[in-house]
Design a protein around this motif. Structure first.
Motif, mmCIF file in Angstrom:
data_model
loop_
_atom_site.group_PDB
_atom_site.id
_atom_site.type_symbol
_atom_site.label_atom_id
_atom_site.label_comp_id
_atom_site.label_asym_id
_atom_site.label_seq_id
_atom_site.Cartn_x
_atom_site.Cartn_y
_atom_site.Cartn_z
ATOM 1 N N VAL A 284 14.128 42.611 11.807
ATOM 2 C CA VAL A 284 15.228 43.476 11.376
ATOM 3 C C VAL A 284 14.681 44.695 10.639
ATOM 4 N N THR A 285 15.177 45.872 11.029
ATOM 5 C CA THR A 285 14.844 47.097 10.301
ATOM 6 C C THR A 285 16.043 47.624 9.522
ATOM 7 N N LYS A 286 17.255 47.316 10.022
ATOM 8 C CA LYS A 286 18.469 47.783 9.342
ATOM 9 C C LYS A 286 19.654 46.972 9.849
ATOM 10 N N ALA A 287 20.593 46.706 8.947
ATOM 11 C CA ALA A 287 21.855 46.062 9.326
ATOM 12 C C ALA A 287 22.991 46.866 8.711
ATOM 13 N N ARG A 288 23.978 47.175 9.534
ATOM 14 C CA ARG A 288 25.150 47.941 9.067
ATOM 15 C C ARG A 288 26.394 47.103 9.320
ATOM 16 N N PHE A 289 26.972 46.559 8.265
ATOM 17 C CA PHE A 289 28.211 45.792 8.370
ATOM 18 C C PHE A 289 29.353 46.758 8.101
ATOM 19 N N VAL A 290 29.877 47.360 9.164
ATOM 20 C CA VAL A 290 30.926 48.372 9.073
ATOM 21 C C VAL A 290 32.005 48.081 10.120
ATOM 22 N N ASN A 291 33.200 48.567 9.864
ATOM 23 C CA ASN A 291 34.291 48.446 10.838
ATOM 24 C C ASN A 291 34.290 49.649 11.753
ATOM 25 N N PRO A 292 34.653 49.553 13.008
ATOM 26 C CA PRO A 292 35.175 48.356 13.642
ATOM 27 C C PRO A 292 34.083 47.449 14.203
ATOM 28 N N PRO B 116 17.509 51.261 24.636
ATOM 29 C CA PRO B 116 17.266 50.047 23.851
ATOM 30 C C PRO B 116 18.476 49.693 22.974
ATOM 31 N N PHE B 117 19.587 49.449 23.630
ATOM 32 C CA PHE B 117 20.830 49.113 22.947
ATOM 33 C C PHE B 117 21.484 47.949 23.655
ATOM 34 N N GLY B 118 22.288 47.227 22.933
ATOM 35 C CA GLY B 118 22.989 46.120 23.548
ATOM 36 C C GLY B 118 24.129 45.625 22.693
ATOM 37 N N TYR B 119 24.760 44.587 23.190
ATOM 38 C CA TYR B 119 25.846 43.910 22.502
ATOM 39 C C TYR B 119 25.362 42.508 22.181
ATOM 40 N N ASP C 82 12.926 45.841 15.337
ATOM 41 C CA ASP C 82 11.701 46.297 15.998
ATOM 42 C C ASP C 82 11.229 45.187 16.920
ATOM 43 N N VAL C 83 10.991 45.543 18.173
ATOM 44 C CA VAL C 83 10.556 44.592 19.185
ATOM 45 C C VAL C 83 9.194 45.043 19.704
ATOM 46 N N LYS C 84 8.229 44.132 19.669
ATOM 47 C CA LYS C 84 6.884 44.452 20.152
ATOM 48 C C LYS C 84 6.864 44.337 21.668
ATOM 49 N N ASN C 85 6.420 45.397 22.334
ATOM 50 C CA ASN C 85 6.315 45.437 23.795
ATOM 51 C C ASN C 85 4.998 44.814 24.252
ATOM 52 N N LYS C 86 4.892 44.521 25.530
ATOM 53 C CA LYS C 86 3.678 43.906 26.096
ATOM 54 C C LYS C 86 2.436 44.756 25.857
ATOM 55 N N ASP C 87 2.609 46.091 25.833
ATOM 56 C CA ASP C 87 1.460 46.974 25.641
ATOM 57 C C ASP C 87 1.112 47.175 24.158
ATOM 58 N N GLY C 88 1.824 46.474 23.265
ATOM 59 C CA GLY C 88 1.542 46.581 21.838
ATOM 60 C C GLY C 88 2.387 47.608 21.105
ATOM 61 N N THR D 39 9.438 49.060 20.038
ATOM 62 C CA THR D 39 10.696 49.747 20.325
ATOM 63 C C THR D 39 11.749 49.240 19.361
ATOM 64 N N ASN D 40 12.486 50.156 18.755
ATOM 65 C CA ASN D 40 13.579 49.776 17.872
ATOM 66 C C ASN D 40 14.855 49.641 18.694
ATOM 67 N N TRP D 41 15.411 48.441 18.748
ATOM 68 C CA TRP D 41 16.630 48.143 19.476
ATOM 69 C C TRP D 41 17.814 48.124 18.524
ATOM 70 N N GLY D 42 18.962 48.571 19.009
ATOM 71 C CA GLY D 42 20.202 48.498 18.242
ATOM 72 C C GLY D 42 21.196 47.613 18.977
ATOM 73 N N PHE D 43 21.828 46.696 18.240
ATOM 74 C CA PHE D 43 22.814 45.799 18.837
ATOM 75 C C PHE D 43 24.128 45.879 18.071
ATOM 76 N N GLU D 44 25.185 46.095 18.821
ATOM 77 C CA GLU D 44 26.531 46.080 18.255
ATOM 78 C C GLU D 44 27.010 44.641 18.206
ATOM 79 N N PHE D 45 27.771 44.312 17.163
ATOM 80 C CA PHE D 45 28.433 43.021 17.139
ATOM 81 C C PHE D 45 29.739 43.120 16.378
ATOM 82 N N GLY D 46 30.272 42.015 15.915
ATOM 83 C CA GLY D 46 31.628 41.956 15.374
ATOM 84 C C GLY D 46 31.860 42.675 14.055
#
Length: 145
Positions: A51-59, A115-118, A66-72, A75-82
Motif C-alpha cells: 500500500v502506498t495510499k488509501a483514500r476512504f472518500v465518498n462515493p 494500472p487501474f481496477g475495481y 506498488d506492484v513489482k513487475n517481472k523485470d524488477g 508499477t503503482n496500481w489504483g483500485f476503486e472500491f466501496g
C-alpha cells in the motif's frame, strides 16, 4: 413602492436560486458511473503489492499499491472500491491499510488498460480477507476470490 419592488426582487432571486439547485441535482446523479462503464468483467486481476495510499472518500474509496513487475520495475496500481461506511461495515478501516502494508487485491481491470481496477476483496498477509466492492452491477466472484 420601494418595499414592493424590493420584495419582488427577493422573490425572483429566491426562485432563480431554487431553479439552479434543481438543475444541479440531477447532474450529480448522472455523473455517477456503473461498474460496466469503466471496468471489464472479462478481465479479472489478482495482484500483490504494498500500500502506498488509501483514500476512504465518498462515493468510492481508492487504494494504491506498488506492484513489482517481472523485470524488477514497480508499477503503482489504483483500485476503486466501496464507500467508507460499507468498508467499515465489512470490518476495514483506513489504519489497516496504512502505507507499507502488504496486501493482495482481487478484482477486475479497468477498460482503459492502465494500472487501474475495481477491487472486490483485499487479503492481508495473515490470511484475513475483506470484501471491498459494493457496485451493484459488479461480478461477485473474480478469479482468486
Amino acid at each position: 413602492m420601494q418595499t414592493g419592488t424590493s420584495f419582488k426582487i427577493r422573490i425572483s432571486a429566491l426562485a432563480c436560486g431554487v431553479g439552479l439547485a434543481l438543475l444541479a441535482a440531477p447532474t450529480a446523479s448522472v455523473a455517477h458511473h456503473a461498474f460496466a462503464a469503466e471496468f471489464d468483467a472479462a478481465k479479472p486481476v489478482a495482484i500483490q503489492g504494498t500500500v502506498t495510499k488509501a483514500r476512504f472518500v465518498n462515493p468510492h474509496s481508492w487504494i494504491y499499491i506498488d506492484v513489482k513487475n517481472k523485470d524488477g520495475s514497480v508499477t503503482n496500481w489504483g483500485f476503486e472500491f466501496g464507500t467508507p461506511s460499507g468498508l467499515r461495515a465489512n470490518g476495514l478501516s483506513k489504519d489497516q491499510v496504512a502505507p507499507g502494508t502488504p496486501i493482495r487485491v482481487n478484482g477486475f481491470r479497468a477498460k482503459n488498460g492502465g494500472p487501474f481496477g475495481y477491487a472486490t476483496a483485499l487479503t492481508f498477509q495473515n490470511g484475513r480477507k475483506v470484501q471491498t466492492g459494493s457496485a451493484p452491477d459488479a461480478p461477485t466472484r473474480p478469479a482468486g476470490n
